[in-house]
Design a protein around this motif. Sequence first.
Motif, PDB file in Angstrom:
ATOM      1  N   GLY A  21      79.559 -80.645 -52.316  1.00 40.78           N
ATOM      2  CA  GLY A  21      80.761 -80.714 -51.490  1.00 40.78           C
ATOM      3  C   GLY A  21      81.920 -81.437 -52.143  1.00 40.78           C
ATOM      4  N   LYS A  22      83.083 -81.154 -51.609  1.00 39.02           N
ATOM      5  CA  LYS A  22      84.302 -81.827 -52.066  1.00 39.02           C
ATOM      6  C   LYS A  22      84.922 -82.672 -50.960  1.00 39.02           C
ATOM      7  CE  LYS A  22      85.787 -78.712 -55.705  1.00 39.02           C
ATOM      8  NZ  LYS A  22      84.768 -77.814 -56.012  1.00 39.02           N
ATOM      9  N   VAL A  25      79.025 -89.676 -37.506  1.00 36.20           N
ATOM     10  CA  VAL A  25      78.461 -88.416 -37.959  1.00 36.20           C
ATOM     11  C   VAL A  25      79.303 -87.950 -39.133  1.00 36.20           C
ATOM     12  CG1 VAL A  25      78.243 -85.952 -37.369  1.00 36.20           C
ATOM     13  CG2 VAL A  25      77.360 -87.693 -35.811  1.00 36.20           C
ATOM     14  N   ILE A  26      78.634 -87.593 -40.214  1.00 37.50           N
ATOM     15  CA  ILE A  26      79.292 -87.080 -41.412  1.00 37.50           C
ATOM     16  C   ILE A  26      79.037 -85.578 -41.461  1.00 37.50           C
ATOM     17  CG2 ILE A  26      79.491 -87.276 -43.919  1.00 37.50           C
ATOM     18  CD1 ILE A  26      79.841 -90.014 -42.446  1.00 37.50           C
ATOM     19  N   THR A  27      80.089 -84.778 -41.638  1.00 36.48           N
ATOM     20  CA  THR A  27      79.920 -83.333 -41.772  1.00 36.48           C
ATOM     21  C   THR A  27      80.627 -82.840 -43.023  1.00 36.48           C
ATOM     22  OG1 THR A  27      81.857 -82.829 -40.409  1.00 36.48           O
ATOM     23  CG2 THR A  27      79.723 -82.957 -39.278  1.00 36.48           C
ATOM     24  N   LEU A  28      80.138 -81.705 -43.521  1.00 33.54           N
ATOM     25  CA  LEU A  28      80.707 -81.075 -44.704  1.00 33.54           C
ATOM     26  C   LEU A  28      80.161 -79.667 -44.793  1.00 33.54           C
ATOM     27  CD1 LEU A  28      78.788 -82.205 -47.860  1.00 33.54           C
ATOM     28  CD2 LEU A  28      78.165 -83.029 -45.600  1.00 33.54           C
ATOM     29  N   LEU A  29      80.527 -78.966 -45.843  1.00 34.88           N
ATOM     30  CA  LEU A  29      80.005 -77.624 -46.080  1.00 34.88           C
ATOM     31  C   LEU A  29      78.980 -77.675 -47.191  1.00 34.88           C
ATOM     32  CD1 LEU A  29      83.356 -75.627 -45.978  1.00 34.88           C
ATOM     33  CD2 LEU A  29      81.673 -75.903 -44.141  1.00 34.88           C
ATOM     34  N   ILE A  45      85.508 -86.488 -51.450  1.00 34.26           N
ATOM     35  CA  ILE A  45      84.494 -87.285 -52.142  1.00 34.26           C
ATOM     36  C   ILE A  45      85.051 -87.710 -53.500  1.00 34.26           C
ATOM     37  CG2 ILE A  45      82.189 -87.276 -53.173  1.00 34.26           C
ATOM     38  CD1 ILE A  45      81.365 -85.288 -50.958  1.00 34.26           C
ATOM     39  N   ARG A  46      85.103 -89.021 -53.715  1.00 36.76           N
ATOM     40  CA  ARG A  46      85.618 -89.577 -54.957  1.00 36.76           C
ATOM     41  C   ARG A  46      84.500 -89.870 -55.944  1.00 36.76           C
ATOM     42  NH1 ARG A  46      89.290 -94.815 -56.518  1.00 36.76           N
ATOM     43  NH2 ARG A  46      90.939 -93.674 -55.477  1.00 36.76           N
ATOM     44  N   GLU A  47      83.475 -90.558 -55.456  1.00 36.92           N
ATOM     45  CA  GLU A  47      82.379 -90.977 -56.336  1.00 36.92           C
ATOM     46  C   GLU A  47      81.059 -90.945 -55.567  1.00 36.92           C
ATOM     47  OE1 GLU A  47      83.084 -94.855 -58.064  1.00 36.92           O
ATOM     48  OE2 GLU A  47      85.221 -94.429 -58.275  1.00 36.92           O
TER      49      GLU A  47
END
Length: 168
Positions: free
Chosen positions: A72-73, A27-31, A125-127
């Motif tokens: 997102g970052k 599961v990937i989470t972020l804002l 997140i790089r790319e």
Amino acid sequence: MENFAVEKEPTQALRATFRLHASGVSVITLLDAEGKPAGFTATSMTSLGANPPLASFNVARGSSTWPSLLAGKHVAIHTLGERNLELAQRMAADHTLRFSKNDWQIGPFGVPVFTDATSVLIGKIREIHDVENNAVIIVDVIEGLLGLEAPALLYYQRHYMTPGKSLN
């Protein structure tokens, strides 16, 4: 080639092949851009390398989480065990219900962290590489949160399972 059935249509060949390939479930989470939690279930997460520590995952650019990934970052990449079946199913369903339970907390960099995952990688997140209607997201791993070990949750033949047993 007598051991193989030939599938000439490329899309069908791809689908049939990946139905025969078990994938780990994460599961990937972020804002999102407004600071609200966003996320999804992924079977494409993988280690890209250890020096430097990188991970990657894929996402459809039409997904409900795509705008959040663009804004997102940081992300939290959760690995799942058999006890996380309901979480995997919920994070793959209606995006308005993904964070409806009280089973997550705010983690490093403000990203949502599900507290029962087997582990969580916190990354920057790089790319982002657009590829047709999809994208490959490359993440610099910043730190890890190691939870309780459990048999891995896998996705195989359109079903969730653990090594040696089907769960649905």
